[in-house]
Design a protein around this motif. Structure first.
Motif, PDB file in Angstrom:
ATOM      1  N   GLU A 239     105.372  48.159 -74.063  1.00 51.61           N
ATOM      2  CA  GLU A 239     103.991  47.716 -74.211  1.00 51.61           C
ATOM      3  C   GLU A 239     103.295  48.380 -75.393  1.00 51.61           C
ATOM      4  OE1 GLU A 239     101.718  47.905 -70.649  1.00 51.61           O
ATOM      5  OE2 GLU A 239     103.033  46.536 -69.558  1.00 51.61           O
ATOM      6  N   GLY A 240     104.037  49.223 -76.130  1.00 46.65           N
ATOM      7  CA  GLY A 240     103.477  49.838 -77.322  1.00 46.65           C
ATOM      8  C   GLY A 240     102.484  50.942 -77.043  1.00 46.65           C
ATOM      9  N   ASP A 241     102.688  51.682 -75.952  1.00 44.13           N
ATOM     10  CA  ASP A 241     101.788  52.783 -75.596  1.00 44.13           C
ATOM     11  C   ASP A 241     101.909  53.902 -76.627  1.00 44.13           C
ATOM     12  OD1 ASP A 241     100.703  55.169 -74.415  1.00 44.13           O
ATOM     13  OD2 ASP A 241     100.815  54.198 -72.455  1.00 44.13           O
ATOM     14  N   THR A 242     100.912  54.010 -77.506  1.00 40.82           N
ATOM     15  CA  THR A 242     100.985  54.977 -78.609  1.00 40.82           C
ATOM     16  C   THR A 242     101.001  56.415 -78.133  1.00 40.82           C
ATOM     17  OG1 THR A 242      98.570  54.850 -78.865  1.00 40.82           O
ATOM     18  CG2 THR A 242      99.909  53.401 -80.262  1.00 40.82           C
ATOM     19  N   HIS A 243     100.331  56.699 -77.008  1.00 39.82           N
ATOM     20  CA  HIS A 243     100.305  58.062 -76.488  1.00 39.82           C
ATOM     21  C   HIS A 243     101.704  58.509 -76.061  1.00 39.82           C
ATOM     22  CE1 HIS A 243      96.001  57.361 -76.429  1.00 39.82           C
ATOM     23  NE2 HIS A 243      95.821  58.649 -76.234  1.00 39.82           N
ATOM     24  N   ILE A 244     102.413  57.627 -75.387  1.00 40.50           N
ATOM     25  CA  ILE A 244     103.773  57.954 -74.962  1.00 40.50           C
ATOM     26  C   ILE A 244     104.705  58.043 -76.170  1.00 40.50           C
ATOM     27  CG2 ILE A 244     105.788  57.097 -73.685  1.00 40.50           C
ATOM     28  CD1 ILE A 244     103.700  58.287 -71.884  1.00 40.50           C
ATOM     29  N   ILE A 245     104.553  57.119 -77.111  1.00 41.08           N
ATOM     30  CA  ILE A 245     105.387  57.131 -78.316  1.00 41.08           C
ATOM     31  C   ILE A 245     105.199  58.444 -79.082  1.00 41.08           C
ATOM     32  CG2 ILE A 245     105.740  56.062 -80.571  1.00 41.08           C
ATOM     33  CD1 ILE A 245     104.970  53.368 -79.256  1.00 41.08           C
ATOM     34  N   ASN A 246     103.951  58.823 -79.303  1.00 36.88           N
ATOM     35  CA  ASN A 246     103.674  60.051 -80.060  1.00 36.88           C
ATOM     36  C   ASN A 246     104.128  61.299 -79.310  1.00 36.88           C
ATOM     37  OD1 ASN A 246     102.527  58.602 -82.152  1.00 36.88           O
ATOM     38  ND2 ASN A 246     100.451  58.721 -81.309  1.00 36.88           N
ATOM     39  N   ALA A 247     103.968  61.259 -77.977  1.00 38.06           N
ATOM     40  CA  ALA A 247     104.368  62.419 -77.168  1.00 38.06           C
ATOM     41  C   ALA A 247     105.877  62.617 -77.224  1.00 38.06           C
ATOM     42  CB  ALA A 247     103.921  62.235 -75.731  1.00 38.06           C
ATOM     43  N   LEU A 248     106.632  61.523 -77.206  1.00 39.67           N
ATOM     44  CA  LEU A 248     108.088  61.619 -77.300  1.00 39.67           C
ATOM     45  C   LEU A 248     108.513  62.084 -78.690  1.00 39.67           C
ATOM     46  CD1 LEU A 248     109.201  58.425 -75.343  1.00 39.67           C
ATOM     47  CD2 LEU A 248     109.433  60.803 -74.610  1.00 39.67           C
ATOM     48  N   ARG A 249     107.851  61.569 -79.713  1.00 41.61           N
ATOM     49  CA  ARG A 249     108.196  61.957 -81.087  1.00 41.61           C
ATOM     50  C   ARG A 249     107.936  63.437 -81.334  1.00 41.61           C
ATOM     51  NH1 ARG A 249     105.589  56.821 -84.414  1.00 41.61           N
ATOM     52  NH2 ARG A 249     107.417  55.433 -84.276  1.00 41.61           N
ATOM     53  N   SER A 250     106.841  63.928 -80.778  1.00 39.29           N
ATOM     54  CA  SER A 250     106.470  65.322 -81.015  1.00 39.29           C
ATOM     55  C   SER A 250     107.193  66.291 -80.086  1.00 39.29           C
ATOM     56  CB  SER A 250     104.972  65.503 -80.836  1.00 39.29           C
ATOM     57  OG  SER A 250     104.596  65.285 -79.476  1.00 39.29           O
ATOM     58  N   GLY A 251     107.792  65.743 -79.022  1.00 39.79           N
ATOM     59  CA  GLY A 251     108.451  66.590 -78.036  1.00 39.79           C
ATOM     60  C   GLY A 251     107.460  67.274 -77.117  1.00 39.79           C
ATOM     61  N   GLU A 252     106.191  66.854 -77.166  1.00 39.62           N
ATOM     62  CA  GLU A 252     105.132  67.496 -76.404  1.00 39.62           C
ATOM     63  C   GLU A 252     105.362  67.425 -74.905  1.00 39.62           C
ATOM     64  OE1 GLU A 252     100.359  66.741 -75.491  1.00 39.62           O
ATOM     65  OE2 GLU A 252     101.401  65.589 -77.034  1.00 39.62           O
ATOM     66  N   LEU A 253     105.914  66.314 -74.434  1.00 40.07           N
ATOM     67  CA  LEU A 253     106.003  66.097 -73.001  1.00 40.07           C
ATOM     68  C   LEU A 253     107.419  66.215 -72.462  1.00 40.07           C
ATOM     69  CD1 LEU A 253     103.578  63.062 -72.776  1.00 40.07           C
ATOM     70  CD2 LEU A 253     103.063  65.455 -72.366  1.00 40.07           C
ATOM     71  N   VAL A 254     108.340  66.593 -73.281  1.00 42.17           N
ATOM     72  CA  VAL A 254     109.732  66.657 -72.846  1.00 42.17           C
ATOM     73  C   VAL A 254     110.060  68.028 -72.300  1.00 42.17           C
ATOM     74  CG1 VAL A 254     112.116  66.400 -73.564  1.00 42.17           C
ATOM     75  CG2 VAL A 254     110.362  64.936 -74.548  1.00 42.17           C
TER      76      VAL A 254
END
Length: 254
Positions: A239-254
């Motif tokens: 669905e293009g959720d930018t918050h989830i996309i950015n969080a995965l890219r930054s490793g913030e939520l992993v």
């Protein structure tokens, strides 16, 4: 029998007649984490206070201005840390409240999620309930404000609701401590694995979307083997959720 909550201080610990030891702000050395989620104005804070003995002990989520509350309780020698998530109507929007609630459910790995709903407005609360059940399979529905529902002649078939949702449903009137012992017992059973939930999930997904979900899930697990809820994250990515996309890219939520 109706009982009123005793006034407590934030540093006190005490047992009540139901064997619950309210730990107040003492949440160290806990065995389980319990998330408290729900729409605003469902009596969520009253449930939190009934379990912990606090009159809300608040602070901010790390890096955010969103208010959070934490407390603890002990039941049958096991200690539970209770995290009161910001009240929200959805997990899909981009407000800080909704993002903080969603991220904790996704990545905080609570052992049990208590979803507090207003028995008078159950239908409008179900949107959030169904979203949470897409994320976790360890949840209990706290059907709160039953005293008001009774006064307004609202009748709910608790057994049918529980069967349809696939999780236990506990009717409560938290301000009078009614149903709280049953809620605590249910939390304990889920946390200890005695009670296994089989929550309702989205059915009849179009074949092309289901195929895309499976491909994404495989890639997510390959890249982030320890990340939970990969299927729900796959939905958000589609669905293009930018918050989830950015969080995965930054490793913030992993």
């Amino acid at each position: 029998m109706e009982t009123k909550l005793n006034s407590t201080c934030e540093t006190c610990t005490h047992f009540n007649a139901n064997g619950l030891k309210k730990l107040g702000i003492h949440t160290h050395n806990f065995d389980f984490v319990v998330a408290l989620a729900g729409n605003p104005n469902t009596g969520k804070s009253t449930v939190f206070n009934a379990l912990t003995g606090l009159k809300q002990h608040t602070g901010n989520w790390p890096g955010k201005t969103v208010i959070r509350a934490e407390g603890g309780f002990e039941y049958k020698t096991r200690k539970y840390k209770l995290v009161d998530l910001p009240g929200t109507y959805s997990l899909l929007s981009t407000s800080e409240d909704e993002e903080a609630a969603r991220n904790f459910l996704l990545f905080g790995k609570p052992n049990v999620t208590v979803i507090v709903v207003d028995a008078n407005r159950l239908e409008r609360n179900l949107n959030l309930v169904l979203q949470i059940l897409e994320i976790t399979d360890k949840a209990v529905l706290c059907l709160n404000l039953m005293d008001e529902a009774k006064r307004n002649h609202v009748s709910i078939d608790v057994r049918t609701l529980s069967r349809n949702l696939g999780i236990p449903v506990v009717p409560t009137s938290a301000r009078f401590n009614q149903g709280i012992p049953e809620l605590i017992h249910t939390i304990s059973e889920i946390a200890n694995g005695t009670l296994v939930c089989k929550p309702y999930r989205i059915q009849n997904i179009p074949q092309n979307i289901e195929k895309a979900i499976k491909v994404l899930v495989t890639e997510i697990k390959k890249e982030f083997p320890h990340i939970p809820n990969s299927r729900w994250i796959a939905f958000r990515l589609l669905e293009g959720d930018t918050h989830i996309i950015n969080a995965l890219r930054s490793g913030e939520l992993v």
